[in-house]
Each structure stands twice: as C-alpha cells, then as structure tokens.
Design an enzyme around this catalytic site. Structure first.
Site, short mmCIF file in Angstrom:
data_model
loop_
_atom_site.label_atom_id
_atom_site.label_comp_id
_atom_site.label_asym_id
_atom_site.label_seq_id
_atom_site.Cartn_x
_atom_site.Cartn_y
_atom_site.Cartn_z
N THR A 184 1.07 -1.30 -0.27
CA THR A 184 0.16 -0.20 0.36
C THR A 184 0.63 1.68 -0.05
O THR A 184 1.72 1.52 0.56
CB THR A 184 -0.90 0.10 1.26
OG1 THR A 184 -1.88 -0.97 1.00
CG2 THR A 184 -1.67 1.07 1.23
N LYS B 139 -3.49 -14.18 0.03
CA LYS B 139 -2.54 -13.93 0.94
C LYS B 139 -3.41 -13.93 2.46
O LYS B 139 -4.02 -12.91 2.93
CB LYS B 139 -1.81 -12.05 0.89
CG LYS B 139 -0.68 -12.18 2.06
CD LYS B 139 -0.03 -10.58 0.95
CE LYS B 139 1.60 -10.55 2.12
NZ LYS B 139 1.68 -10.33 3.11
N HIS C 173 1.94 -14.70 5.26
CA HIS C 173 3.06 -13.94 5.85
C HIS C 173 2.99 -14.18 7.62
O HIS C 173 1.90 -14.55 8.14
CB HIS C 173 2.53 -12.06 6.02
CG HIS C 173 3.88 -11.43 6.51
ND1 HIS C 173 2.49 -10.01 7.29
CD2 HIS C 173 4.46 -11.77 7.26
CE1 HIS C 173 3.97 -9.20 7.42
NE2 HIS C 173 4.74 -9.83 7.93
N CYS D 162 -4.81 -7.46 5.47
CA CYS D 162 -4.72 -6.09 5.88
C CYS D 162 -4.95 -6.10 7.74
O CYS D 162 -5.61 -6.47 7.68
CB CYS D 162 -5.09 -5.34 5.17
SG CYS D 162 -4.92 -3.75 5.21
#
Length: 408
Positions: A71, A193, A223, A154
């Site tokens: 981002t 993701k 992640h 996010c």
C-alpha cells in the site's frame, strides 16, 4: 447431439410465394449426428451455462521472486524499479472492491500495469461475497492480469473492523463464499494472502490452508505474523514450514523479514514454493539482484541516487509532469525515502548481513550523499527530493503514512 434426435422439418418459406424470382428457403445440410430439437438445444445451453469453464490458465511461479503488493509504496514507478533489479512477479496495491464498483478513478489507477510487468496480478480487499464476486466479474471483463489476489492480511483497524483483511480468517463462512464466488467468475487463477492468525498465539493458517485449496485457491502466500503482532517480533518461519505440508499440493509462498540472499535461502529451505518480498524491497530494491546472484552488493551512494532519478522519471511519466504530477511524484518518493534511510551500506557493516529488525545507529557514510541518505529526518528526505524535483511549494509538510513499530 442426442442419439436419435428428431430432424428439424424443412421450411419452404412460410407458405406463400414471397415474390417473383425469390429463392426458396431451405435448411443447411448438417450431418444427422449433430441435429437436435429446439427444446434439447436450449436445455443443453442452459445446463452448460451453469458450469464454470475449465480453467486452463495455470499460475506457475514456483521459485520466482514475488514483490508484495505494498500500500502506497508499491506504486507502478516503484514496481518498474523492482522489475529492473530482478523481481519476477508483481502485484498492484490493495484496491478496495466497493471503491472500484463505485468507479473511483483513484482506485482504478491502482490496477494499472506497466508493459515490463510480465507476470502481474491485482489485489482486492472486501468483506462481503456479493461485492467481491461482482468486482471480480468486472475485473475479468475489463483488465488484463495473470491472477487476482484476495487480501486477507491487512491488519489496519479501518479494514479489520468492517470484516475485511485478516478479519476474514475468523469469518470462515464468508471467507469461503468470497473465494468460491470469485473463483467461479474469474478466467485467471485466484490467489490469497493471509497471516498466521489474528491473535498472537492463536495460529489459524494451518487449519485454513486445506480449506482454501478445496475452495479453489490456486496459491496462497503466508506472512509469518499475526495481526496483533504487527512488526514487533520476527516472522515465524518454523510455522510457515509446518503450513507447507498443510497446504500441499497447493503451492505456498512465504513472506517475512527477507533482507539478504541468506534470508531468502533459509526461507526456501522450509519447502515453500517461493518467497514474497515486502519491506526488504523498500529498504533495498536491488535485493532481487542479490538473491539471484547470491552476493552482497556494496552499492554506492551515486548508484542509489541514480535509482531515485529513475523513480522520479517513471513517476512523472505515470502521474504527469505538471505541478500536480511533480508533487504527487515527490510525495511517493518521500514515502519511499522513509524506508530507504534504514538501509546500512554493506561496506560499513562489521557483520553481514544487515537484519531487518536491526535499527541503524547514527553513522557517517563514506561521502556526504551516503550520510544524507542515512538521515531519519523528514527535512533531509525533502532535501533529497529537491535535488531531483526542485524546491518544495511554500508551507510544505511531510509526515510518512507508514510508521512501522518494528523497534518497539
């Protein structure tokens, strides 16, 4: 089609003569085995319309270096820089599906692809199956991409509290509907993701990965941190290794803390299909070259300035060279400089490699420019921007959007 299908009756032209010399209307001479009735014809089309066309496009990126969707900083000019240094796969910045459906120009701009991006995807964020599916359908008709990624990583409150980003990890029913719905309407592979989980010591990924495989995801990137953890601790690569087995045979990419070719080599030893690089690329985009050439690059300050000159050129091409375009390029350059200042030149290190969680102390570089590039002060980043884009407007203020809490 169907055996023994009724032959369509020949038509003579509707009864009367349609005019002097008018040719008689007949039926095209189709082979009997292909003939059917009107009813069977429409039934067949309706039944086939319910089926998803076989997805022939495969996403084979195993072993490739994947630049994370970032981002703000993962804009098109920055991705061009990373492509030059050896990034294989690139992805647009996170785009919010409701903004795309409302036709927001600024959101659609995030999906633009540069011709150098040969393996390129876009990332969507949303909390509801209907809007995410509708958006996927729209993208399928309007843009050329190699894959579409769902953002389930996010951590920011604005996204999480609406049920998007990593909140979907705790909303399995909605998550499933989103993946299945999008997969149904896309002609390109769908990827996802995710993080290890939402809470720090409650890992969810290993349970979700087999489900994602069954729902139709072509590839998942993990992640190695939870939402709560943010950047306060190192990524958990042991857990990522465990998740490789849970995901199999679906490919799993790993993400977290890669800042050197040694880090990338260790990551690949976990059995992941490949690595995604995020902050490491912001600190030093030449990391992709280092990994491919298996070396530490003691890049000079003048070489680093040349990279920034290329970025500003790409920025003016992308955002325009008028006053507005110059200032937009400057803002994005400054955002990037807020990361670049954390890179410590190889020739100054007592021990190699630099680790991503190591805070650079105050140091004097080998020349003025190297020292200036090490400054953590926004005033010095502005000075670098002025070397490239001219003086800032009056009363100019800059505060970086990304204030990582890596050192807390």
């Amino acid at each position: 089609m169907a055996e023994g299908a009724a032959e369509a009756p020949a038509e003579s032209g509707g009864g009367g003569d349609s005019g002097a010399g008018a040719p008689e209307r007949g039926v095209a001479p189709i082979k009997p085995q292909y003939l059917t009735t009107k009813e069977q014809f429409h039934e067949f089309l309706e039944a086939k319309g319910q089926e998803k066309p076989s997805q022939e496009i495969e996403l084979d990126i195993s072993g490739k270096l994947y630049l994370a969707p970032l981002t703000t900083c993962g804009n098109l000019p920055f991705r061009r820089i990373c492509k030059r240094f050896g990034a294989d796969v690139t992805c647009g910045e996170m785009a919010v599906c409701t903004n795309l459906l409302q036709g927001q120009t600024s959101e659609w701009a995030l999906l633009r692809r540069h011709p150098c991006e040969d393996i390129f995807g876009v990332q969507l964020e949303g909390a509801f199956p209907d809007t995410m599916t509708k958006c996927a359908e729209l993208l399928n008709r309007t843009i050329e991409v190699d894959f579409v990624d769902i953002n389930v990583g996010c951590p920011i409150d604005l996204v999480y509290k609406k049920g998007g980003g990593c909140a979907l990890m705790n909303r399995a029913a909605k998550f499933q509907q989103i993946v299945r719905g999008m997969n149904q309407v896309l002609d390109v592979p769908l990827t996802v993701k995710i993080r290890t989980g939402v809470q720090e010591r409650v890992n969810l990924a290993h349970r979700l990965l087999p489900e994602l495989r069954n729902w139709g995801a072509a590839l998942v990137t993990l992640h190695g941190r939870s939402r709560e953890q943010r950047y306060t601790k190192l990524a958990d690569w042991e857990y990522i290794a465990r998740c490789v087995t849970a995901a199999s045979p679906m490919p799993l990419f790993g993400n977290g803390d890669i800042l050197s070719y040694e880090d990338a080599n260790r990551a690949m030893q976990t059995g992941v299909a490949g690595v995604m690089i995020a902050r490491g690329a912001l600190l030093k985009p030449w990391l992709f070259t280092e990994i491919k050439e298996q070396r530490h690059w003691d890049i000079s300050s003048s070489e680093r300035l040349a990279i920034l000159q290329d970025f500003t050129r790409y920025g003016l091409e992308h955002w325009g060279s008028d006053t507005q375009g110059v200032e937009k390029t400057r803002r994005f350059l400054l955002e990037w400089l807020s990361f670049l200042c954390r890179y410590v030149p190889v020739g100054l290190l007592e021990r190699l490699p630099q680790r991503i969680n190591e805070r650079p102390p105050y140091y004097l570089g080998r020349d003025y420019l190297e020292t200036l590039m090490a400054s953590q002060q926004a005033a010095d980043w502005i000075r670098i921007s002025e070397m490239l884009l001219g003086p800032v407007p009056p009363n100019f203020v800059f505060l970086p959007k990304h204030k990582a809490n890596a050192y807390k």
